[in-house]
Design a protein around this motif. Structure first.
Motif, short mmCIF file in Angstrom:
data_model
loop_
_atom_site.label_atom_id
_atom_site.label_comp_id
_atom_site.label_asym_id
_atom_site.label_seq_id
_atom_site.Cartn_x
_atom_site.Cartn_y
_atom_site.Cartn_z
N SER A 162 3.69 -10.57 3.61
CA SER A 162 3.25 -10.44 5.01
C SER A 162 4.43 -10.63 5.96
O SER A 162 4.53 -9.93 6.97
N GLN A 166 -4.30 -8.77 8.27
CA GLN A 166 -5.28 -9.24 7.29
C GLN A 166 -6.52 -9.83 7.97
O GLN A 166 -7.63 -9.61 7.54
N ASP A 216 -2.02 -4.93 5.95
CA ASP A 216 -1.81 -6.13 5.14
C ASP A 216 -3.09 -6.45 4.36
O ASP A 216 -4.09 -6.85 4.95
N GLU A 217 -3.05 -6.27 3.07
CA GLU A 217 -4.19 -6.52 2.18
C GLU A 217 -5.51 -5.98 2.73
O GLU A 217 -6.45 -6.72 2.97
#
Ligand code: ADP
Ligand code: MG
Length: 258
Positions: free
Chosen positions: A42, A83, A163-164
């Protein structure tokens, strides 16, 4: 398109350091950042999003240091889906997605036709037209994640960072979302840089992977070359076998008694 040039970064706490990351992110490809928890995935993505500036080195966009690019201009080139995202309470899907047009708006002027077209397009490609007037809080997790992607798409940037994006989604919605990201890449030539946890998803959906370990980039290349059994053991400490099968493609599973 994007280049990391010896990018270093540390938080005030100093117990973590991103160490001289150098890598090229090819245009029109899907690049996935991998690595264990706390390895700096991240943090690395945030240096591209301009959420923080490198303490040393630079991130270049078409050869220019993004640090010198004004924020509004930057937001027309790079969109990011973090995220954790909190929508203002009661906001509708359409209203939230229209925030993606802020980088194009001038003071005291409403939405232009171009803004409206961009929002319509973003809602259409994410399959959210039917939910346009629904409040975001009333959507399922998978739909809500699509709304954040739609907001980023409404920005009409050539680069999308995620992000994810599959975290907290069940299997169906994970693959649904990854298929969507892949189709945006294929159909619109969007350059995608994302963080994933699942190595098999990385195998399937990435042209290139960047593997992080303790703040350092330890592998960079096509997944089948970067994700060898030795590398996976070195980075994750698990003995996995890596295989290829015609009907599946590349995949990896842990060995019994590892
Ligand atoms: P990953 O995404 O790979 O799990 P991160 O990039 O989030 O890892 O974090 C890398 C390291 O930096 C971790 O040790 C984490 O605790 C630390 N870290 C992350 N964000 C902050 C922050 N805002 N302030 C201080 N330390 C942070
Ligand atoms: Mg992370």
């Amino acid at each position: 398109m994007l280049d990391f040039k010896e990018v270093s970064f540390s938080y005030d706490s100093k117990n973590f350091q991103l160490e001289k990351v150098t890598a090229h992110i090819p245009k029109g490809q899907v690049t996935t950042i991998l690595g264990p928890n706390g390895s700096g995935k991240s943090t690395l993505l945030k240096t591209v999003a301009k959420a923080h500036l490198p303490t040393e080195g630079a991130v270049l966009l078409r050869g220019e240091d993004i640090a010198t690019c004004p924020m509004k201009q930057f937001a027309r080139r790079v969109a990011v889906v973090y995220q954790q995202n909190e929508a203002p309470s009661d906001i509708t899907v359409e209203h939230l997605v229209s925030y993606g047009r802020i980088p194009y708006q001038e003071r005291f002027r409403g939405m232009t036709c171009e803004d409206e077209e961009a929002v319509d397009w973003a809602l259409s490609v994410t399959g959210l037209e039917g939910k346009r007037h629904h409040p975001v809080y009333a959507l399922s997790g998978g739909e809500r994640q699509r709304v954040w992607i739609a907001l980023a798409l409404a920005q009409k940037t050539p680069i999308l960072l995620l992000d994810e994006p599959t975290t907290y989604l069940d299997l169906y919605y994970q693959y649904d979302l990854l298929d969507l990201i892949q189709s945006l890449n294929v159909q619109y030539g969007l350059t995608v840089v994302m963080v994933l946890h699942d190595l098999n998803q990385a195998f399937r959906y990435s042209d290139t992977v960047l593997v992080m370990k303790e703040g350092r980039l330890v592998a960079n290349g096509p997944p089948e070359r970067a994700l060898t059994e030795e590398r996976i053991y070195d980075v994750y400490g698990i003995q996995m076998t890596v295989r290829y099968e015609e009907a599946i493609g590349w995949y990896t599973v842990p060995l019994k008694g590892r």
